[in-house]
Design an enzyme around this catalytic site. Sequence first.
Site: not given
Length: 554
Positions: A69, A71, A92, A103, A271, A299, A380, A408
């Site tokens: 998200k 990225t 954030r 994470k 969140a 999230f 991907f 990415w």
Amino acid sequence: MKTDIEIAQGANMLPIGQVAAQAGIDGELLEHYGRVKAKIDTTPLRGRPRKGKLILVTAINPTPAGEGKTTTSVGLADALKRLDKNVLLCLREPSLGPVFGVKGGAAGGGYAQVVPMEDINLHFTGDFHAIGAANNLLAAMLDNHIQQGNALGIDTKKITWRRCVDMNDRQLRNIVDGLGGRMQGVPREDGFDITVASEIMAVLCLASGLKDLKERLSRIIVGYTYDDRPVTAADLKAQGAMAALLKDAIKPNLVQTLENTPALVHGGPFANIAHGCNSVSATDTALKLADYVVTEAGFGADLGAEKFLDIKCRAAGMEPSAVVIVATVKALKYNGGVPKGELGAENLEALEKGLPNLLKHVENITQVYGLPCVVAVNRFVNDTDAELALIRDRCGALGVNVALSEVWAKGGAGGVELAREVLRLCGQTHEFRFAYGLELPLRDKIETIVERIYGGAGVSYSAAASRELDRLEAMGFGGLPVCMAKTQYSLSDDPGKLGRPEGFTVTVSKVRVSAGAGFVVVQTGDIMTMPGLPKVPAAEKIDVDENGVISGLF
């Protein structure tokens, strides 16, 4: 293949003054933190009207397969810049707990990152330390008041204010302090929350300025007296000193992406246990400066987007022009029951079973909130044409387009398809509405979120939660929005229920008011406000060499 940190360390960063000039920020408003970071004095901008269109990036429920998200948010901002749009990114700040836990950081990934990545993921400009200091100053003044005679009659068994630290430390969840004799304090049960779960974090992120910040701080309830009257920070005369600690922290931080797009990175409430959005101050500033503002909510859309729309937008008087829902083929197949190690193989049956999770979030955004949205598939290399076609088909049936995102690997160039669709959506008319009205009783608000947003069948309340809801209604807090604290891994309160579960009941275990932030926190299931480290924490792989170069961050 280079790691995220290696890519970030090779970035060609512009001096922060040049980045500010791109964003239309006068250099005199900058407070420099070295060559590539600065805080912004927003005072001269307060009277300026908002001109920008707000773009919210959210996602499906997170899985071990990853969604990307942040990225996507970074890459979308870079892509809009490539299309010659005046854009600002609002994110954030990462918490140290996840950085050293499981994470990792929250500065994007690959060629879609905000930099300096190491600084942003670690101490940055010291905002979180200031928030922790203000939180713990209030705790110290509370316990000192009790020690010095307890003129307010505070019942030590009814204290609701906890200390905080920005680290995953399960040992501190529940403690006993004040031991060692009469001069060492009053013994009592206590505990720590992670800093991002502190009400101070929520207050800072929802405050419009220092005056509003101080007023919000004064309303914080720290506990109750023997005759059940609330005790506030104002009763302890703490709000002035707390605001003094936060006078710099409330100013947005300016950095840049790998492609030198201006980015405001400020505030960081989780969140799943808080409201999960960057600061109102940063978003408001961006909307006054840029034509397009890209922001994210933490999230999945059931948590971050719901709180962004029902809490932040309501408090700040803003609304998105478009919403991006991020998903991956792998994550959808995981929702369809495929083990993590087998997600690379084509599996249309599992994808079909997992897609309802995505479709529920799409329905919420378009049908509940009335907002236009696009699904961004973070692509991907082993995603097959058949799998992508299935996602397009199912989303198309709801009138929503799918755009492939390859930011990415390609940076902004990989997000142009997504950016074009977002621009198209921003040109559409829509009628934004909240999921619930503030006039509803607290229970009705909770049940509306569970039934409309999560898709549940109902709510059960613990005896303690039910009593507290009655008390808060009687105290006059019934008109506040609710902030649901729930697992991020499922639409339900059971992290094992993947996809789009139905017929479930959400259990409300605990309720408390965040009077300063202006919402009622509703804890469900086994949600905790102080996470713990995993068996092998990410911290074990983080190092720094003799030249001060950090490795192992991701």
